[in-house]
Write a protein that holds these residues in place. Structure first.
Motif, PDB file in Angstrom:
ATOM      1  N   LYS A  24       0.788  -1.289  -0.096  1.00 63.20           N
ATOM      2  CA  LYS A  24      -0.024   0.080   0.012  1.00 63.20           C
ATOM      3  C   LYS A  24       0.947   1.235   0.056  1.00 63.20           C
ATOM      4  O   LYS A  24       0.272   2.283  -0.444  1.00 63.20           O
ATOM      5  CB  LYS A  24      -0.911  -0.058   1.500  1.00 63.20           C
ATOM      6  CG  LYS A  24      -2.020  -1.277   1.111  1.00 63.20           C
ATOM      7  CD  LYS A  24      -2.915  -1.049   2.396  1.00 63.20           C
ATOM      8  CE  LYS A  24      -4.037  -2.135   2.062  1.00 63.20           C
ATOM      9  NZ  LYS A  24      -4.595  -2.243   3.504  1.00 63.20           N
ATOM     10  N   GLY A  25       2.036   1.241   0.685  1.00 65.56           N
ATOM     11  CA  GLY A  25       2.880   2.199   0.619  1.00 65.56           C
ATOM     12  C   GLY A  25       2.466   3.485   1.396  1.00 65.56           C
ATOM     13  O   GLY A  25       2.497   4.636   1.055  1.00 65.56           O
ATOM     14  N   ASP A  26       1.704   3.175   2.475  1.00 65.61           N
ATOM     15  CA  ASP A  26       1.050   4.236   3.170  1.00 65.61           C
ATOM     16  C   ASP A  26       1.832   4.418   4.652  1.00 65.61           C
ATOM     17  O   ASP A  26       2.991   3.772   4.726  1.00 65.61           O
ATOM     18  CB  ASP A  26      -0.417   3.914   3.474  1.00 65.61           C
ATOM     19  CG  ASP A  26      -0.779   2.512   4.186  1.00 65.61           C
ATOM     20  OD1 ASP A  26       0.187   2.069   4.852  1.00 65.61           O
ATOM     21  OD2 ASP A  26      -1.904   2.177   4.125  1.00 65.61           O
ATOM     22  N   ASP A  27       1.162   4.918   5.606  1.00 64.10           N
ATOM     23  CA  ASP A  27       1.831   5.293   6.875  1.00 64.10           C
ATOM     24  C   ASP A  27       1.747   4.008   7.824  1.00 64.10           C
ATOM     25  O   ASP A  27       2.321   4.048   8.955  1.00 64.10           O
ATOM     26  CB  ASP A  27       1.200   6.502   7.601  1.00 64.10           C
ATOM     27  CG  ASP A  27       1.752   7.714   6.918  1.00 64.10           C
ATOM     28  OD1 ASP A  27       2.712   7.745   6.071  1.00 64.10           O
ATOM     29  OD2 ASP A  27       1.029   8.731   6.996  1.00 64.10           O
ATOM     30  N   HIS A  28       1.015   3.275   7.584  1.00 62.24           N
ATOM     31  CA  HIS A  28       0.910   1.834   8.402  1.00 62.24           C
ATOM     32  C   HIS A  28       2.059   0.951   8.413  1.00 62.24           C
ATOM     33  O   HIS A  28       2.656   1.131   7.358  1.00 62.24           O
ATOM     34  CB  HIS A  28      -0.365   1.073   7.984  1.00 62.24           C
ATOM     35  CG  HIS A  28      -1.572   1.772   8.251  1.00 62.24           C
ATOM     36  ND1 HIS A  28      -2.129   2.602   7.248  1.00 62.24           N
ATOM     37  CD2 HIS A  28      -2.498   2.047   9.357  1.00 62.24           C
ATOM     38  CE1 HIS A  28      -3.155   3.158   7.646  1.00 62.24           C
ATOM     39  NE2 HIS A  28      -3.570   2.766   9.029  1.00 62.24           N
TER      40      HIS A  28
END
Length: 183
Positions: A117-121
């Motif tokens: 996803k390449g997110d902050d998670h």
């Protein structure tokens, strides 16, 4: 008689660096240069031709051993074109195999990048997939610290590594192990 040139002039004429000329001499692809009275290397047109031959061969990815063989064949009027073709065909086969391997790596990496996803998670499909089939992770740092202090530690059930959902979060384990080691 050939006009003689210094190493810089020969490098420019052949399209290679002076460092490479010295290297080719050292490994035997180019015969040792003639020397001037002051000890400077001197090169003729034949040397420049050999240097251009090496440059072209390197552009095609031939190994130094293959280039040495090709230079030997180039100077041998008794060789057959079949021999030359065999060297080139082996190199072509090696390149095709490398291309297959690179395509497989690229495709696998593309799947991993697409899955992340390449997110902050913290959850990351790339790391999850790289950790598949890894052995069971040791205990986390909090458990290791309790054990070091002599406190009772509840035994965690081991995960079955053959279970597809049991791969290890290796990065979390590494962070915990580093913290435990620092204490």
């Amino acid at each position: 008689m050939d006009p003689l040139m210094n190493i810089g002039e020969a490098a420019k004429a052949a399209g290679v660096s002076t460092k490479m000329i010295r290297n080719y001499e050292q490994i035997g692809l180019l015969p040792p240069a003639e020397r001037s009275g002051a000890g400077y290397r001197l090169y003729g047109l034949r040397d420049v031709s050999v240097l251009r031959f090496i440059r072209q061969s390197r552009r095609l990815g031939f190994s130094m051993e293959q280039i040495a063989a090709l230079i030997g064949m180039w100077g041998d009027d008794t060789r057959s074109s079949r021999e030359v073709k065999a060297v080139a065909q082996r190199h072509l086969d090696e390149l095709e195999e490398k291309m297959r391997e690179i395509t497989e790596m690229k495709d696998a990496l593309q799947r991993l990048v697409t899955a992340c996803k390449g997110d902050d998670h913290a959850a990351c499909a790339i790391l999850d997939n790289l950790a598949v089939d890894s052995p069971t992770a040791p205990q986390h740092s909090a458990t290791l610290n309790k054990a070091k202090r002599g406190e009772r530690v509840a035994r965690q059930p081991e995960k079955n590594p053959s279970d597809p959902g049991s791969h290890i979060d290796l990065m979390a384990w590494m962070r915990g192990a580093a913290r435990a080691h620092a204490q």
